[in-house]
Design an enzyme around this catalytic site. Structure first.
Site, short mmCIF file in Angstrom:
data_model
loop_
_atom_site.label_atom_id
_atom_site.label_comp_id
_atom_site.label_asym_id
_atom_site.label_seq_id
_atom_site.Cartn_x
_atom_site.Cartn_y
_atom_site.Cartn_z
N SER A 326 0.80 -1.23 0.00
CA SER A 326 0.00 0.00 0.00
C SER A 326 0.83 1.28 0.00
O SER A 326 0.26 2.37 -0.08
CB SER A 326 -0.93 0.01 1.22
OG SER A 326 -1.88 -1.02 1.13
N ASP A 350 -17.82 0.46 -0.34
CA ASP A 350 -16.94 -0.70 -0.17
C ASP A 350 -17.63 -1.78 0.65
O ASP A 350 -17.76 -1.65 1.87
CB ASP A 350 -15.64 -0.25 0.52
CG ASP A 350 -14.74 -1.43 0.88
OD1 ASP A 350 -14.86 -2.49 0.22
OD2 ASP A 350 -13.92 -1.29 1.82
N CYS A 384 -7.86 1.61 2.05
CA CYS A 384 -8.95 0.82 1.48
C CYS A 384 -8.55 0.24 0.13
O CYS A 384 -8.38 0.97 -0.85
CB CYS A 384 -10.19 1.70 1.32
SG CYS A 384 -11.58 0.87 0.51
#
Length: 678
Positions: A326, A350, A384
């Site tokens: 990430s 999400d 996310c």
């Protein structure tokens, strides 16, 4: 009847005698003339040739090796020193049977097979009168044994030569590198005149990158010698020119602090100045003692380093390639803004997963229940995955490739250190070229969160973070800050162009603010306590062990080398960055562990380096031996140099998601359902 004999003919005898005298005289005259002609030929017509040959028998031009330049950190702390050692030498002009002499010296000087092989290589290309080293760094026993039988070896001498010494041992090994004996391959490529009288050459690191500056220019000395090669008189001298002194951008104190964070662990840390590209600290752990290689490392010691499962010879910071996880989400998010696929208000829902249209396969988020409504800021804050799955589906791999390469992914950074890895930013052309297979849509999804075949070096992550801190202004990482000496060399400190970005400067500021919130309230909040400055950062977790679709990650079922890697990138102070950092902690169980390692580094650079700097004992600003727990007599002696450059090399063109060296349990292909645990 009486027989009568003729009387003696005096006239005839006189004539015969005179003729014989004339013939003898003529023969003498002939040979005298022949001798005179020969003398005339030698003295008049060939005077120059034979005069030169005669002088060479007693007058010699001996090369004088230049002193190697010193290496310092940015504050003048000595990192690479020169130290005199005793060396056995000989020249072909002084020894009739070299092979026999070496065989006789073998037990006296305790010569190894590597010593002998190295000498034989050097003597083949050396000039007739050049003194070639037989063995470097003789100890007292070697010298004592030879002194007793010196008279048996005319032409063999014990001389003092300079060698390299690294006073801080393992601390800077992967950056500075080391010098070693010139090998056969190097002998074929170097300028033999430039290296006359020199035994050592840079092998890795700064020593190799800046060999031309550090080496200097040799001189020479004309001496009169006897038949045994002993110098009788010094006739003339041209002094050598010492190599340049190099001042690196590294900071000794910051290097110590960074090294302490990785003590006993595998990983790498790179810290750099985002405004100039100067590398302030570069640590690869574990490390090794470069002094072992200078005069020749034994097979036993080299094998121990080469076969070590943790691979201490491998420079993880520059050569190691890892899935970045990430940590690349801020850069990738800005790409979505650049192409207009998202803005700061774009929101997705999400549910905890994403599926491609027409495909039931679920690419899961690290939070099983999802994050609900997510915009760009929140996507960075909570890391996310689903948000970036959606973004990658909209952008496509071609635009992702074009954008991310502007930050240096998939390309070498151009750092002034050798053997840099380029990492891999995969695309359809790469897959067809290397695997003869078409690109799959699901591979784009994995690449969007720094998984799949996507790999990067810690140095690339540090550079990309610096570019983000600079609002798109590019920098090239480098370790050389200044060169002082006879050879001119200009170091460029500053930016090199700018990212092509269709957004505004406000977008860079908003991404910075999102990264600040990662530290304040998001996945990096573990280091927020007591901060006296602001940090903009991003955590990352890279899978090592693949996990089947629908299965849960269970550490208890994995061995230590199968645990996830932890990553962190960041810069501080966020509003006016002075330092950018990339951390990789192999098998660190996630980004929070790597983030904790970064805090002491930020603190030292921003709070302590001026008020309470870390300095070595016996700190000095000029050249000379610097004691660091090793006495001069304890400098390592050994056998021939074996280059470890190839040890542990990771093939970035094959399985780009393979784990770093020493992790034999890495998956051949990462699971499509990559899991992020920031």
């Amino acid at each position: 009847m009486k027989q009568h004999f003729p009387l003696k003919n005096a006239q005839q005898e006189k004539r015969i005698y005179r003729n014989r005298v004339m013939i003898s005289f003529g023969i003498v005259i002939f040979f005298m003339l022949l001798l005179v002609c020969r003398y005339a030929y030698l003295q008049i017509f060939n005077f120059e040739t034979f005069s030169t040959a005669s002088d060479q028998n007693r007058i010699r031009l001996q090369p004088l090796a230049p002193a190697r330049g010193y290496i310092y950190d940015r504050n003048g702390v000595l990192l690479a020193d020169n130290y005199p050692v005793f060396t056995a030498t000989l020249s072909r002009a002084d020894v009739k049977d070299i092979d026999q002499t070496i065989e006789q010296l073998k037990p006296i000087l305790d010569l190894s097979e590597e010593d002998i092989q190295g000498f034989q290589s050097r003597i083949k290309t050396a000039r007739r009168t050049e003194r070639v080293s037989i063995k470097l760094n003789l100890n007292e026993s070697d010298i004592a044994r030879f002194s007793e039988v010196k008279y048996q070896f005319p032409g063999v001498n014990i001389e003092t030569q300079m060698t390299r010494y690294y006073p801080h041992g393992e601390l800077f090994a992967h950056v500075i590198g080391y010098v070693g004996r010139i090998n056969d391959k190097e002998l074929k490529s170097i300028d033999k005149d430039l290296y006359a009288g020199t035994n050592l050459i840079g092998k890795i690191g700064v020593e190799k990158s800046y060999e031309e500056l550090l080496h200097g220019v040799p001189g020479n000395e004309s001496v009169e010698a006897d038949a045994f090669g002993n110098v009788l008189r010094h006739l003339g001298r041209k002094d050598p020119v010492r190599g340049n002194d190099l001042f690196l951008s590294l900071d000794y104190g910051l290097q110590v602090v960074a090294s302490e964070q990785l003590a006993g662990r595998r990983g790498a840390i790179v810290a750099m100045n985002p405004k100039t590209g100067e590398i302030l600290a570069l640590v690869s752990s574990p490390s090794f003692n470069p002094n072992l290689f200078v005069t020749g490392i034994s097979h036993k010691n080299y094998s121990a380093l080469r076969d070590n499962l943790d691979q201490p010879l491998y420079n993880r910071a520059v050569q190691g390639v890892y899935p970045p996880g990430s940590t690349i989400k801020p850069m990738f998010g800005l790409g979505g803004i650049h192409y207009g696929y998202v803005d700061w208000d774009t929101t997705i829902s999400d549910p905890g997963y994403f599926s491609l249209p027409g495909d039931s396969h679920r690419f899961r988020d690290h939070k099983k229940t999802g994050h609900g409504a997510v915009d760009m800021h929140k996507a960075q804050n909570v890391s996310c995955d689903t948000y970036f799955y959606v973004l990658s589906y909209r952008m496509g791999i071609e635009k992702m490739d074009t954008w991310m390469r502007q930050f240096g992914f998939g390309e070498k950074t151009g750092v002034d250190l050798p053997s840099e890895s380029s990492g891999l930013y995969p695309n359809p052309d790469w897959k067809m070229r290397t695997r003869n297979a078409k690109w799959l849509r699901g591979e784009t999804i994995s690449v969007s969160i720094g998984q799949g075949a996507f790999t990067a070096t810690p140095l690339q992550l540090a550079m990309a973070t610096a570019i983000t801190a600079n609002h798109g202004n590019k920098v090239i990482p480098h370790v050389l800050r200044e060169s002082r000496g006879a050879k001119s060399f200009q170091v460029h400190n500053g930016t090199h162009g700018k990212i092509e970005f269709n957004g505004s400067d406000e977008d860079w500021i908003k991404m910075r603010d999102a990264m600040v919130d990662v530290i304040q309230t998001g996945t990096g909040r573990g280091i927020r306590g007591g901060l006296q400055y602001s940090i903009a950062g991003k955590t990352g977790t890279a899978q090592v062990k693949s996990i089947a679709q629908g299965k849960r990650y269970n550490e208890a079922l994995l061995n230590e080398r199968q645990l996830d890697h932890g990553l962190f990138v960041g810069f501080a102070p966020a509003e006016s960055p002075e330092i950018a950092i990339a951390v990789i902690l192999e098998n660190g169980r996630g980004g929070s562990a790597a983030t904790a390692l970064a805090r002491p580094i930020f603190d030292y650079w921003l709070l302590h380096k001026d008020k309470n700097p870390v300095r070595p004992h016996n700190h000095q600003l000029s050249g000379g031996l610097m004691t660091a727990g090793i006495k001069p007599g304890e400098l390592p002696s050994g056998e021939s140099l074996l280059s470890p450059n190839a040890a542990g090399t990771t093939n970035t063109s094959d399985n780009a998601a393979a784990s770093p060296p020493g992790n034999a349990s890495a998956p051949a292909t990462p699971a499509p359902a990559s899991i992020e645990r920031d």
